[in-house]
Design a protein around this motif. Structure first.
Motif, PDB file in Angstrom:
ATOM      1  N   ARG A 175       0.814  -1.221   0.000  1.00 64.83           N
ATOM      2  CA  ARG A 175       0.000   0.000   0.000  1.00 64.83           C
ATOM      3  C   ARG A 175       0.849   1.273   0.000  1.00 64.83           C
ATOM      4  NH1 ARG A 175      -3.464   0.600   5.513  1.00 64.83           N
ATOM      5  NH2 ARG A 175      -3.968   2.612   4.552  1.00 64.83           N
ATOM      6  N   ILE A 176       2.155   1.152   0.241  1.00 68.80           N
ATOM      7  CA  ILE A 176       3.026   2.331   0.136  1.00 68.80           C
ATOM      8  C   ILE A 176       2.978   2.870  -1.289  1.00 68.80           C
ATOM      9  CG2 ILE A 176       5.443   3.101   0.190  1.00 68.80           C
ATOM     10  CD1 ILE A 176       5.881   1.172   2.518  1.00 68.80           C
ATOM     11  N   ASP A 177       3.106   1.949  -2.266  1.00 69.42           N
ATOM     12  CA  ASP A 177       2.976   2.310  -3.682  1.00 69.42           C
ATOM     13  C   ASP A 177       2.866   1.011  -4.471  1.00 69.42           C
ATOM     14  OD1 ASP A 177       3.443   2.999  -6.425  1.00 69.42           O
ATOM     15  OD2 ASP A 177       4.333   4.886  -5.761  1.00 69.42           O
ATOM     16  N   SER A 211       8.939   7.895  -3.526  1.00 71.00           N
ATOM     17  CA  SER A 211       9.290   9.313  -3.373  1.00 71.00           C
ATOM     18  C   SER A 211       9.315   9.717  -1.900  1.00 71.00           C
ATOM     19  CB  SER A 211       8.279  10.183  -4.133  1.00 71.00           C
ATOM     20  OG  SER A 211       7.027  10.162  -3.479  1.00 71.00           O
ATOM     21  N   GLN A 212      10.145  10.689  -1.610  1.00 69.59           N
ATOM     22  CA  GLN A 212      10.240  11.191  -0.247  1.00 69.59           C
ATOM     23  C   GLN A 212       8.905  11.817   0.187  1.00 69.59           C
ATOM     24  OE1 GLN A 212      13.031  10.661   1.575  1.00 69.59           O
ATOM     25  NE2 GLN A 212      11.913  11.394   3.374  1.00 69.59           N
ATOM     26  N   LYS A 213       8.227  12.423  -0.770  1.00 69.64           N
ATOM     27  CA  LYS A 213       6.928  13.023  -0.438  1.00 69.64           C
ATOM     28  C   LYS A 213       5.937  11.953   0.000  1.00 69.64           C
ATOM     29  CE  LYS A 213       3.259  16.044  -2.182  1.00 69.64           C
ATOM     30  NZ  LYS A 213       2.193  15.192  -1.611  1.00 69.64           N
ATOM     31  N   ARG A 214       5.958  10.826  -0.694  1.00 68.96           N
ATOM     32  CA  ARG A 214       5.039   9.752  -0.321  1.00 68.96           C
ATOM     33  C   ARG A 214       5.338   9.267   1.100  1.00 68.96           C
ATOM     34  NH1 ARG A 214       0.184   7.639   0.030  1.00 68.96           N
ATOM     35  NH2 ARG A 214       0.116   5.364  -0.105  1.00 68.96           N
ATOM     36  N   LEU A 215       6.608   9.137   1.451  1.00 71.74           N
ATOM     37  CA  LEU A 215       6.964   8.722   2.802  1.00 71.74           C
ATOM     38  C   LEU A 215       6.496   9.747   3.831  1.00 71.74           C
ATOM     39  CD1 LEU A 215      10.570   7.306   2.212  1.00 71.74           C
ATOM     40  CD2 LEU A 215       8.481   6.001   2.658  1.00 71.74           C
ATOM     41  N   GLU A 216       6.660  11.011   3.508  1.00 72.52           N
ATOM     42  CA  GLU A 216       6.228  12.060   4.437  1.00 72.52           C
ATOM     43  C   GLU A 216       4.707  12.035   4.612  1.00 72.52           C
ATOM     44  OE1 GLU A 216       8.126  13.793   6.253  1.00 72.52           O
ATOM     45  OE2 GLU A 216      10.076  13.435   5.304  1.00 72.52           O
ATOM     46  N   ASP A 217       4.011  11.796   3.513  1.00 68.39           N
ATOM     47  CA  ASP A 217       2.548  11.722   3.602  1.00 68.39           C
ATOM     48  C   ASP A 217       2.120  10.546   4.477  1.00 68.39           C
ATOM     49  OD1 ASP A 217       2.326  13.905   1.972  1.00 68.39           O
ATOM     50  OD2 ASP A 217       1.866  12.758   0.148  1.00 68.39           O
ATOM     51  N   LEU A 218       2.767   9.406   4.302  1.00 73.00           N
ATOM     52  CA  LEU A 218       2.413   8.215   5.087  1.00 73.00           C
ATOM     53  C   LEU A 218       2.727   8.404   6.564  1.00 73.00           C
ATOM     54  CD1 LEU A 218       3.634   5.374   2.692  1.00 73.00           C
ATOM     55  CD2 LEU A 218       1.260   5.949   3.249  1.00 73.00           C
ATOM     56  N   SER A 219       3.751   9.187   6.855  1.00 67.51           N
ATOM     57  CA  SER A 219       4.139   9.384   8.256  1.00 67.51           C
ATOM     58  C   SER A 219       3.058  10.103   9.053  1.00 67.51           C
ATOM     59  CB  SER A 219       5.449  10.169   8.341  1.00 67.51           C
ATOM     60  OG  SER A 219       5.253  11.509   7.929  1.00 67.51           O
ATOM     61  N   ALA A 220       2.120  10.741   8.342  1.00 66.05           N
ATOM     62  CA  ALA A 220       1.010  11.433   9.022  1.00 66.05           C
ATOM     63  C   ALA A 220      -0.335  10.797   8.696  1.00 66.05           C
ATOM     64  CB  ALA A 220       1.003  12.906   8.615  1.00 66.05           C
ATOM     65  N   ASP A 221      -0.299   9.612   8.081  1.00 68.97           N
ATOM     66  CA  ASP A 221      -1.534   8.918   7.670  1.00 68.97           C
ATOM     67  C   ASP A 221      -1.975   7.988   8.796  1.00 68.97           C
ATOM     68  OD1 ASP A 221      -3.419   7.115   6.601  1.00 68.97           O
ATOM     69  OD2 ASP A 221      -2.609   7.352   4.578  1.00 68.97           O
ATOM     70  N   ASP A 222      -3.053   8.365   9.500  1.00 76.19           N
ATOM     71  CA  ASP A 222      -3.497   7.567  10.648  1.00 76.19           C
ATOM     72  C   ASP A 222      -3.828   6.128  10.256  1.00 76.19           C
ATOM     73  OD1 ASP A 222      -3.176   9.733  12.254  1.00 76.19           O
ATOM     74  OD2 ASP A 222      -5.296  10.313  12.265  1.00 76.19           O
ATOM     75  N   SER A 223      -4.445   5.957   9.099  1.00 76.86           N
ATOM     76  CA  SER A 223      -4.818   4.607   8.657  1.00 76.86           C
ATOM     77  C   SER A 223      -3.575   3.749   8.439  1.00 76.86           C
ATOM     78  CB  SER A 223      -5.634   4.686   7.363  1.00 76.86           C
ATOM     79  OG  SER A 223      -5.861   3.395   6.853  1.00 76.86           O
ATOM     80  N   PHE A 224      -2.579   4.312   7.744  1.00 81.04           N
ATOM     81  CA  PHE A 224      -1.347   3.557   7.491  1.00 81.04           C
ATOM     82  C   PHE A 224      -0.609   3.270   8.793  1.00 81.04           C
ATOM     83  CE2 PHE A 224       3.121   3.050   6.488  1.00 81.04           C
ATOM     84  CZ  PHE A 224       3.094   2.150   5.427  1.00 81.04           C
ATOM     85  N   LEU A 225      -0.523   4.252   9.668  1.00 79.14           N
ATOM     86  CA  LEU A 225       0.180   4.061  10.938  1.00 79.14           C
ATOM     87  C   LEU A 225      -0.506   3.015  11.803  1.00 79.14           C
ATOM     88  CD1 LEU A 225       1.055   7.774  11.808  1.00 79.14           C
ATOM     89  CD2 LEU A 225       2.622   5.995  10.998  1.00 79.14           C
ATOM     90  N   ALA A 226      -1.844   2.981  11.772  1.00 78.53           N
ATOM     91  CA  ALA A 226      -2.569   1.968  12.535  1.00 78.53           C
ATOM     92  C   ALA A 226      -2.265   0.577  11.999  1.00 78.53           C
ATOM     93  CB  ALA A 226      -4.070   2.245  12.486  1.00 78.53           C
ATOM     94  N   HIS A 227      -2.236   0.475  10.666  1.00 76.34           N
ATOM     95  CA  HIS A 227      -1.887  -0.796  10.019  1.00 76.34           C
ATOM     96  C   HIS A 227      -0.469  -1.212  10.417  1.00 76.34           C
ATOM     97  CE1 HIS A 227      -1.741  -3.176   5.938  1.00 76.34           C
ATOM     98  NE2 HIS A 227      -1.282  -3.877   6.945  1.00 76.34           N
ATOM     99  N   MET A 228       0.460  -0.280  10.351  1.00 77.90           N
ATOM    100  CA  MET A 228       1.849  -0.586  10.687  1.00 77.90           C
ATOM    101  C   MET A 228       1.984  -1.024  12.144  1.00 77.90           C
ATOM    102  SD  MET A 228       5.237   1.861  10.470  1.00 77.90           S
ATOM    103  CE  MET A 228       4.803   2.683  12.007  1.00 77.90           C
ATOM    104  N   ASN A 229       1.249  -0.393  13.034  1.00 83.04           N
ATOM    105  CA  ASN A 229       1.353  -0.734  14.456  1.00 83.04           C
ATOM    106  C   ASN A 229       0.803  -2.129  14.742  1.00 83.04           C
ATOM    107  OD1 ASN A 229       2.640   1.615  15.256  1.00 83.04           O
ATOM    108  ND2 ASN A 229       0.710   2.736  15.522  1.00 83.04           N
ATOM    109  N   VAL A 230      -0.210  -2.554  13.983  1.00 82.49           N
ATOM    110  CA  VAL A 230      -0.705  -3.932  14.121  1.00 82.49           C
ATOM    111  C   VAL A 230       0.397  -4.913  13.728  1.00 82.49           C
ATOM    112  CG1 VAL A 230      -2.316  -5.628  13.174  1.00 82.49           C
ATOM    113  CG2 VAL A 230      -3.141  -3.363  13.831  1.00 82.49           C
ATOM    114  N   VAL A 231       1.060  -4.645  12.594  1.00 82.59           N
ATOM    115  CA  VAL A 231       2.148  -5.506  12.143  1.00 82.59           C
ATOM    116  C   VAL A 231       3.304  -5.488  13.139  1.00 82.59           C
ATOM    117  CG1 VAL A 231       3.863  -5.890  10.314  1.00 82.59           C
ATOM    118  CG2 VAL A 231       1.514  -5.225   9.710  1.00 82.59           C
TER     119      VAL A 231
END
Length: 850
Positions: A41-43, A62-82
């Motif tokens: 889901r990163i890309d 892209s660095q922008k995509r990483l920065e966007d994900l770093s503030a994406d609550d949905s992605f961070l929640a997914h990452m924390n489950v993993v």
């Protein structure tokens, strides 16, 4: 260019996403659907373009995509489950001090290849995939195991077909910095390297580590600037044909592998050699044991086999590596001094027939088996084949008692299960369903999955397969600069809604990919049926030196280019783990047509079965154990023929009969709306079978129960008190070798002559002269079985005999009672063997018959 200095630039990962780097460097992610989806889901596009390699993904997003994900609550929640699951399954410690193993790295598993993921090209086929699944299961089970292998710069070849359908091989160099590798360092931070003396100078190798869940895999690499080109070539390619390089690889794997472990202060209690390529590890293990425990050679030789497991995968004698003795000799010269013996003696350990070392071949199987008390084939049938093949190493011992057992292979279900089936398992079997093969009651819950749910999940997997095949075929046709009209036609090959049969194998002649092609008209009728059509997906590589195998591929390609077959039969190039996953997940039938008994196991059918794909197979390898009428279909009844042409003709007709009369009607039978209920019932039975009987947790659990744990305890017993027990075993063996020639076993006598009835019993006596040996050192047994001919028995069992009378001068009268359990014509005789464990009991040459 000389004196090149290197540096590496890593992606700048935002702090909140730092776990992604940790996860990308532990292959635990590759068998966890939630972790795979996290990276995807990163890309999604970059994920596919990277070859599903998270390190390459993170380097190219892209660095922008990483920065966007770093503030994406949905992605961070997914990452924390993993992250939470990673901590629970991987990042925790175990106290081994209270277990038989006693230490973290107690089991060393050696293999020439490891199939872990398609992005890490260190494997050629089933042997490597099995080794990778072994490590993954060991991680699931938290075993104190380490893997040892080689890091190949080019690995195994990529397959390309030319315009005429002839296989071409391409060896692209691996970018090691795209792999989750790290250099191994000692306590002072120095990079660890080892060396082995060879005929062309020192073979130096660095040591890398890959984390496979909780299991470290150590890989040796000779691609060092200080090594000359011929030494650097040792770890260039997997399975080179040139004997000198092949021998150097196996020397490095075995001897160098053990030295690498020692350099890391790892001294395993258990050594597991996965095939004969690893057998030289026993020599270095022998030298290390002698040095650490101050032992002489004969004492160490009583210990090493008792702490070593040897798994053979090859059912053909010619498939086992053997080298001219003169090629091996230079590597053994340093060992002669270390071991306190001569080179001729060491060479004799690898001679299959006991001939003069100067005139014979050094067999890696013979070395492996002589250095292992615990030897096994990889299926029940293969165990029998191996006993027959190698019975000559134990003269006088009945074939059925040759000390080669079997542990049927298993597959790491989490690696091979489809995302759709994984979700169903998580819902119905629980969040840790992948461990449920240890819980039969959980497997039974597969029956509770709604038929409609299972069928729709399978249809989704079939759709994924068809789409992936089309994508791969478009790519391979574009590489050959095919006309646009041809490429456009590829976009519509296969159909997402019809019976799909997969055949994916190494293209060797005994695998018989051509069996289906024996009757073209009958095949054309099957695939062109308007009401019940069938389609086929083929994949597989031939060994670069196997001209016959390449001819099979070419024959198949020419066959399917005929207009009547073109859209219903396809061959997909460059078979790898990604294509294998799509095929075992999306096919309806897994077709297997080896010439019995040449398929040692064949684990691809197990992977298919776990996904609800039904097997249709010759009764060979694992299918002899897995087959039941409610799980799939058999081709023939397990016959073996000497006339191969006749066999192909008979079994080709049997294949068509099963397809026409059983498989196709079952698939297109609809008794409940639009779903084939009988087929779905068979899918569930197949899945339960694979989960319970043929998963790697069962396999590794069997290795642990039968071999690893008992060996760890035995190691302690054999080495404690200055190796007192091992030294006693040496003295006992010397007595046997000195006095065995004096043992004489008389003719047994029956107390009452027959005939007998079922339920009767009769006494048997025999006079045995033991010479200088005592009865308490020996086992006397009555050996009985069905009469096969006037001088041959089909063994049934043994009955222990005990001393009834000491008649002096080393003569003893032995007695036993024989029960008559079943009617039939029987024979019996009496034998004497050494008393002790299996290594003592089955010592070659130490058996006396009446």
């Amino acid at each position: 260019m000389n004196r090149i200095l290197t540096y590496q630039v890593y992606p700048s990962i935002p702090k909140s996403l730092s776990f992604l780097e940790i996860l990308s460097r532990n292959l635990w992610w590759c068998w966890k659907p939630h972790a795979i989806e996290l990276f995807r889901r990163i890309d999604p596009r970059v994920w596919e373009d990277s070859g599903r390699n998270p390190i390459v993904l993170l380097a190219n997003v892209s660095q922008k995509r990483l920065e966007d994900l770093s503030a994406d609550d949905s992605f961070l929640a997914h990452m924390n489950v993993v992250k939470e699951r990673f901590g629970k399954r991987v990042a925790y410690s175990v106290d081994w001090s209270q277990t038989p193993y006693g230490q973290q790295n107690a089991i060393a598993y050696f293999s020439m290849e490891f199939g872990l993921h398609e992005s890490i090209r260190m494997f050629a086929g089933g042997l490597g995939i099995l080794a990778g699944d072994h490590l993954k299961a060991a991680s699931n089970m938290s075993l104190p195991l380490v893997g040892v292998g080689l890091l190949y710069r080019y690995g195994y070849f990529r397959q390309l077909l030319n315009q005429d359908g002839w296989q071409q091989e391409k060896y692209p160099e691996t970018e090691i910095y795209h792999l989750p590798l790290e250099r191994v360092r000692d306590a002072q931070g120095n990079e660890i390297s080892i060396s082995v003396s060879g005929p062309d100078g020192e073979i130096r190798a660095m040591v890398w580590r890959i984390h496979v869940g909780r299991i470290p895999l150590f890989l040796l690499d000779t691609n060092l600037p200080e090594n000359p080109p011929e030494i650097r070539e040792i770890t260039a390619r997997l399975y080179v044909a040139e004997p000198k390089i092949r021998l150097a690889q196996e020397i490095l794997l075995g001897i160098g592998g053990m030295r690498a472990l020692a350099a890391m202060d790892i001294f395993p209690k258990v050594c597991h050699m996965n095939e004969g390529h690893c057998a030289f590890s026993a020599l270095e293990h022998l030298a290390r044991l002698m040095s650490r425990h101050k032992l002489d050679l004969r004492t160490a030789l009583e210990i090493i086999p008792r702490i070593t497991v040897f798994t053979t995968h090859t059912p053909v004698a010619a498939g086992h590596d053997a080298f001219p003795a003169e090629l091996v000799r230079p590597y053994l010269l340093p060992f002669a001094e270390h071991l306190g013996t001569n080179v001729q003696n060491i060479l004799s350990w690898g001679l299959a027939d006991g001939h003069d070392a100067d005139e014979d071949m050094f067999s890696m199987f013979a070395l492996g088996i002589r250095m292992s008390e615990y030897c096994n084939g990889v299926s029940r049938l293969h165990g029998g084949t191996a006993r027959k093949m190698w019975a000559h190493l134990w003269p006088g011992l009945p074939e059925n008692e040759v000390p080669i057992s079997h542990v049927t292979n298993g597959i790491h279900v989490s690696t091979w299960i489809s995302p759709e089936i994984s979700l169903l398992f998580e819902r119905h079997l629980g969040p840790e369903w992948y461990m449920s093969s240890r819980k039969p009651e959980n497997i039974g819950r597969i029956d509770e999955i709604y038929d409609e749910e299972l069928w729709r999940a399978h249809e989704m997997s079939r759709t994924h397969l068809i789409r992936y095949v089309r994508k791969m075929m478009i790519r391979q046709y574009e590489q050959r600069n095919a006309p646009r009209t041809v490429v456009s036609g590829i976009e519509s090959v296969l159909d997402q809604d019809i019976l799909t049969i997969a055949f994916a194998r190494r293209f060797a002649t005994y695998k018989r990919a051509h069996l289906l092609l024996k009757d073209p008209d009958r095949l054309a009728a099957l695939i062109s049926s308007e009401t019940r059509p069938v389609q086929f997906v083929f994949a597989g590589k031939a060994h670069p030196r196997d001209e016959k195998g390449k001819e099979l591929i070419q024959q198949l390609i020419r066959f399917i280019r005929e207009p009547r077959f073109r859209n219903r039969i396809v061959f997909v190039e460059d078979y790898d783990m990604c294509l294998a996953r799509h095929m075992v997940q999306g096919a309806d039938i897994w077709l297997n047509t080896p010439r019995r008994p040449y398929e040692a196991c064949g684990t691809s059918g197990m992977k298919a079965a776990a996904n609800g794909v039904l097997n249709m197979s010759i009764m060979d390898g694992w299918w002899c154990e897995g087959y039941a009428p409610d799980r799939g279909w058999k081709i023939g009844n397990g016959e073996e023929y000497e006339d191969h042409a006749y066999q192909d003709s008979i079994e080709s007709q049997a294949l068509y009969n099963v397809l026409e009369n059983d498989v196709i009607p079952c698939f297109y039978e609809e008794k409940s709306g639009e779903i084939p209920t009988r087929w779905i019932k068979m899918m569930k039975a197949s899945m339960k079978m694979a989960m319970g009987e043929f998963c790697s947790l069962r396999m590794v659990g069997e290795y642990e129960r039968r071999f690893y744990a008992p060996i760890a305890e035995r190691f302690q017993e054999l080495t404690e008190n200055n190796a007192r027990e091992a030294r006693e075993l040496v003295l006992q063996k010397e007595r046997f070798e000195k006095h065995w020639k004096n043992i004489r076993v008389g003719l047994p006598a029956q107390e009452i002559r027959g005939p007998y009835r079922v339920g009767d019993s009769f006494a048997v006596s025999v006079l045995i002269h033991t010479g200088e040996l005592h009865p308490q050192e020996l086992d006397a047994e009555l050996y009985y079985g069905h009469m096969r001919c006037v001088d041959s028995l089909e063994a049934i069992g043994t009955v222990p005999m005990s001393v009834a009378e000491d008649r002096g001068n080393g003569d003893y009268l032995y007695l036993c009672t024989v029960p008559c359990k079943r009617s039939g014509r029987y024979g019996f005789t009496v034998r004497v063997t050494p008393r002790g464990d299996d290594f003592s009991k089955f010592s070659p040459g130490l058996i006396a018959w009446s």
